[in-house]
Design a protein around this motif. Structure first.
Motif, PDB file in Angstrom:
ATOM      1  N   LEU A 250       9.986  42.304  70.748  1.00 25.52           N
ATOM      2  CA  LEU A 250       9.366  43.435  71.442  1.00 25.52           C
ATOM      3  C   LEU A 250       9.547  44.717  70.612  1.00 25.52           C
ATOM      4  O   LEU A 250       8.629  45.537  70.528  1.00 25.52           O
ATOM      5  CB  LEU A 250       9.957  43.594  72.845  1.00 25.52           C
ATOM      6  N   ALA A 251      10.703  44.866  69.992  1.00 23.52           N
ATOM      7  CA  ALA A 251      10.948  46.042  69.143  1.00 23.52           C
ATOM      8  C   ALA A 251       9.980  46.047  67.959  1.00 23.52           C
ATOM      9  O   ALA A 251       9.428  47.099  67.608  1.00 23.52           O
ATOM     10  CB  ALA A 251      12.392  46.051  68.662  1.00 23.52           C
TER      11      ALA A 251
ATOM     12  N   VAL B 258       4.380  52.166  69.681  1.00 21.45           N
ATOM     13  CA  VAL B 258       4.873  52.536  71.016  1.00 21.45           C
ATOM     14  C   VAL B 258       6.320  53.008  70.824  1.00 21.45           C
ATOM     15  O   VAL B 258       7.125  52.312  70.185  1.00 21.45           O
ATOM     16  CB  VAL B 258       4.828  51.316  71.979  1.00 21.45           C
ATOM     17  N   ALA B 259       6.669  54.161  71.352  1.00 20.99           N
ATOM     18  CA  ALA B 259       8.013  54.714  71.161  1.00 20.99           C
ATOM     19  C   ALA B 259       9.053  53.891  71.927  1.00 20.99           C
ATOM     20  O   ALA B 259       8.740  53.299  72.966  1.00 20.99           O
ATOM     21  CB  ALA B 259       8.042  56.165  71.635  1.00 20.99           C
ATOM     22  N   LEU B 260      10.296  53.871  71.415  1.00 26.52           N
ATOM     23  CA  LEU B 260      11.347  53.040  72.008  1.00 26.52           C
ATOM     24  C   LEU B 260      11.864  53.580  73.340  1.00 26.52           C
ATOM     25  O   LEU B 260      12.676  52.946  73.996  1.00 26.52           O
ATOM     26  CB  LEU B 260      12.515  52.876  71.025  1.00 26.52           C
ATOM     27  N   ASN B 261      11.373  54.758  73.741  1.00 30.26           N
ATOM     28  CA  ASN B 261      11.758  55.289  75.058  1.00 30.26           C
ATOM     29  C   ASN B 261      10.547  55.384  75.999  1.00 30.26           C
ATOM     30  O   ASN B 261      10.641  55.928  77.078  1.00 30.26           O
ATOM     31  CB  ASN B 261      12.438  56.653  74.912  1.00 30.26           C
ATOM     32  N   ASP B 262       9.415  54.829  75.553  1.00 32.46           N
ATOM     33  CA  ASP B 262       8.198  54.845  76.378  1.00 32.46           C
ATOM     34  C   ASP B 262       8.218  53.604  77.285  1.00 32.46           C
ATOM     35  O   ASP B 262       7.677  52.551  76.959  1.00 32.46           O
ATOM     36  CB  ASP B 262       6.968  54.833  75.450  1.00 32.46           C
ATOM     37  N   GLU B 263       8.870  53.751  78.447  1.00 28.33           N
ATOM     38  CA  GLU B 263       9.127  52.610  79.323  1.00 28.33           C
ATOM     39  C   GLU B 263       7.849  51.904  79.757  1.00 28.33           C
ATOM     40  O   GLU B 263       7.752  50.676  79.711  1.00 28.33           O
ATOM     41  CB  GLU B 263       9.957  53.080  80.534  1.00 28.33           C
ATOM     42  N   LEU B 264       6.850  52.686  80.151  1.00 29.68           N
ATOM     43  CA  LEU B 264       5.596  52.093  80.625  1.00 29.68           C
ATOM     44  C   LEU B 264       4.868  51.368  79.485  1.00 29.68           C
ATOM     45  O   LEU B 264       4.418  50.225  79.643  1.00 29.68           O
ATOM     46  CB  LEU B 264       4.703  53.195  81.228  1.00 29.68           C
ATOM     47  N   GLY B 265       4.772  52.035  78.344  1.00 26.98           N
ATOM     48  CA  GLY B 265       4.111  51.444  77.179  1.00 26.98           C
ATOM     49  C   GLY B 265       4.795  50.151  76.759  1.00 26.98           C
ATOM     50  O   GLY B 265       4.133  49.148  76.448  1.00 26.98           O
ATOM     51  N   LEU B 266       6.129  50.150  76.796  1.00 22.78           N
ATOM     52  CA  LEU B 266       6.888  48.956  76.399  1.00 22.78           C
ATOM     53  C   LEU B 266       6.688  47.825  77.401  1.00 22.78           C
ATOM     54  O   LEU B 266       6.606  46.656  77.032  1.00 22.78           O
ATOM     55  CB  LEU B 266       8.383  49.300  76.289  1.00 22.78           C
ATOM     56  N   CYS B 267       6.590  48.186  78.685  1.00 24.12           N
ATOM     57  CA  CYS B 267       6.374  47.165  79.722  1.00 24.12           C
ATOM     58  C   CYS B 267       5.023  46.505  79.537  1.00 24.12           C
ATOM     59  O   CYS B 267       4.897  45.279  79.636  1.00 24.12           O
ATOM     60  CB  CYS B 267       6.436  47.777  81.115  1.00 24.12           C
ATOM     61  N   GLN B 268       4.022  47.303  79.247  1.00 27.04           N
ATOM     62  CA  GLN B 268       2.678  46.750  79.022  1.00 27.04           C
ATOM     63  C   GLN B 268       2.708  45.816  77.820  1.00 27.04           C
ATOM     64  O   GLN B 268       2.136  44.719  77.849  1.00 27.04           O
ATOM     65  CB  GLN B 268       1.659  47.872  78.810  1.00 27.04           C
TER      66      GLN B 268
ATOM     67  N   ALA C 174      17.052  48.634  67.340  1.00 24.68           N
ATOM     68  CA  ALA C 174      15.860  49.022  68.114  1.00 24.68           C
ATOM     69  C   ALA C 174      15.774  48.176  69.384  1.00 24.68           C
ATOM     70  O   ALA C 174      15.459  48.687  70.472  1.00 24.68           O
ATOM     71  CB  ALA C 174      14.604  48.846  67.256  1.00 24.68           C
ATOM     72  N   ALA C 175      16.109  46.883  69.246  1.00 23.13           N
ATOM     73  CA  ALA C 175      16.094  45.980  70.414  1.00 23.13           C
ATOM     74  C   ALA C 175      17.100  46.461  71.449  1.00 23.13           C
ATOM     75  O   ALA C 175      16.806  46.502  72.657  1.00 23.13           O
ATOM     76  CB  ALA C 175      16.414  44.561  69.964  1.00 23.13           C
ATOM     77  N   SER C 176      18.271  46.866  70.980  1.00 22.51           N
ATOM     78  CA  SER C 176      19.323  47.328  71.881  1.00 22.51           C
ATOM     79  C   SER C 176      18.875  48.598  72.625  1.00 22.51           C
ATOM     80  O   SER C 176      19.180  48.784  73.810  1.00 22.51           O
ATOM     81  CB  SER C 176      20.587  47.580  71.058  1.00 22.51           C
ATOM     82  N   GLN C 177      18.125  49.431  71.925  1.00 22.11           N
ATOM     83  CA  GLN C 177      17.646  50.683  72.526  1.00 22.11           C
ATOM     84  C   GLN C 177      16.663  50.411  73.669  1.00 22.11           C
ATOM     85  O   GLN C 177      16.824  50.905  74.774  1.00 22.11           O
ATOM     86  CB  GLN C 177      16.948  51.489  71.450  1.00 22.11           C
ATOM     87  N   LEU C 178      15.657  49.572  73.418  1.00 19.37           N
ATOM     88  CA  LEU C 178      14.671  49.322  74.486  1.00 19.37           C
ATOM     89  C   LEU C 178      15.227  48.419  75.585  1.00 19.37           C
ATOM     90  O   LEU C 178      14.760  48.444  76.729  1.00 19.37           O
ATOM     91  CB  LEU C 178      13.339  48.802  73.922  1.00 19.37           C
ATOM     92  N   ALA C 179      16.289  47.648  75.230  1.00 15.57           N
ATOM     93  CA  ALA C 179      16.902  46.752  76.217  1.00 15.57           C
ATOM     94  C   ALA C 179      17.668  47.521  77.288  1.00 15.57           C
ATOM     95  O   ALA C 179      18.075  46.965  78.295  1.00 15.57           O
ATOM     96  CB  ALA C 179      17.836  45.775  75.510  1.00 15.57           C
ATOM     97  N   ALA C 180      17.867  48.827  77.055  1.00 17.29           N
ATOM     98  CA  ALA C 180      18.592  49.630  78.047  1.00 17.29           C
ATOM     99  C   ALA C 180      17.672  50.099  79.172  1.00 17.29           C
ATOM    100  O   ALA C 180      18.132  50.692  80.152  1.00 17.29           O
ATOM    101  CB  ALA C 180      19.232  50.826  77.355  1.00 17.29           C
ATOM    102  N   LEU C 181      16.369  49.823  79.050  1.00 16.78           N
ATOM    103  CA  LEU C 181      15.408  50.301  80.055  1.00 16.78           C
ATOM    104  C   LEU C 181      15.173  49.242  81.145  1.00 16.78           C
ATOM    105  O   LEU C 181      14.767  48.111  80.858  1.00 16.78           O
ATOM    106  CB  LEU C 181      14.073  50.653  79.369  1.00 16.78           C
ATOM    107  N   THR C 182      15.420  49.635  82.389  1.00 18.34           N
ATOM    108  CA  THR C 182      15.360  48.706  83.520  1.00 18.34           C
ATOM    109  C   THR C 182      14.026  47.965  83.613  1.00 18.34           C
ATOM    110  O   THR C 182      13.996  46.743  83.759  1.00 18.34           O
ATOM    111  CB  THR C 182      15.564  49.494  84.843  1.00 18.34           C
TER     112      THR C 182
END
Ligand code: DC
Length: 228
Positions: free
Chosen positions: A42-43, A51-61, A100-108
């Motif tokens: 995903l990263a 897609v930025a690593l803090n863009d929760e919606l973008g990452l979910c999509q 990077a994976a660890s960063q996005l993995a922090a998002l619920t």
């Protein structure tokens, strides 16, 4: 809840989860789940699609539509990973990708979006699942849960040897601070932090070879799985 058996193997970076997972799955003839690879893919996809690593919606999509394929080598010694028909197995293993994976993995919401994808690996005859929250969140009913630990120095040395073998350039001191930082983030995040499940068996691998870890674990497997 499924009655297909799962063994969960959780723990921090470089503790030997991946090697143990492959060995155990080969021994039992079961499937494997490398959940960290899903977060890593995903990263990579985020980087590719900007897609930025803090863009929760973008990452979910991105997580919902992620086209990822895992192809275990026939001897189960490793797994090839494909993202959108491109072999990313090597790119995936760098510490930059892990961070990077660890960063996005922090998002619920991101974790939630990847949950069903991980549970779909629970197929007969059984599954060995490797990650951070396998025993606490993804497979809380697993009959056997392992939590591996080891000193930071031992883990950095193992990671170093692993990356060197794959001809990935790395410096041991920076590796040590990178993994300490990554563990810290994985352990302190609000959602599904890296902690042992209350019913997990803790195995300290600092002074053990993989054969010794395997022997201990097979002992536990014999005890727990014979009761199923
Ligand atoms: O196991 P790994 O190093 O490939 O995992 C990369 C990162 O992905 C890890 O630092 C945190 C995240 N991860 C997670 O949050 N939950 C998991 N079950 C597996 C990995």
């Amino acid at each position: 809840m499924s009655d297909i058996a799962v063994i969960t193997i959780d723990g921090p970076v470089g503790v030997g989860k991946g090697t143990l997972t492959l060995r155990l799955a080969r021994f039992l003839g079961w499937h494997t789940l490398d959940s960290g690879a899903i977060y890593r893919v995903l990263a990579l996809a985020a980087q590719k699609h900007k897609v930025a690593l803090n863009d929760e919606l973008g990452l979910c999509q991105l997580a919902e539509s992620l086209q990822v394929n895992f192809q275990p080598m026939s001897d189960l010694s490793s797994t090839q990973v494909w993202l959108e028909n491109q072999d990313v197995s090597r790119e995936l293993r760098t510490e930059t990708c892990g961070a990077a994976a660890s960063q996005l993995a922090a998002l619920t919401a991101v974790r939630q979006a990847l949950l069903a994808r991980q549970r779909a690996f629970q197929q007969p005859p059984g599954l060995v699942a490797d990650g951070r929250d396998m025993g606490t969140v993804v497979f809380p009913d697993a009959p056997l849960k392992l939590f591996l630990t080891a000193s930071v120095a031992a883990r950095a040395e193992r990671r170093y040897q692993q990356l060197k073998q794959q001809e990935i350039d790395v410096n041991i001191d920076s590796l040590m601070s990178e993994i300490t930082l990554r563990d810290q983030r994985d352990m302190t995040r609000a959602v599904a932090p890296l902690i042992p499940a209350t019913d997990a068996n803790i195995v300290d691998t600092t002074a053990l070879t993989i054969d010794e870890v395997m022997a201990q674990v097979l002992h536990l497997v014999a005890q727990k799985l014979s009761m199923l």
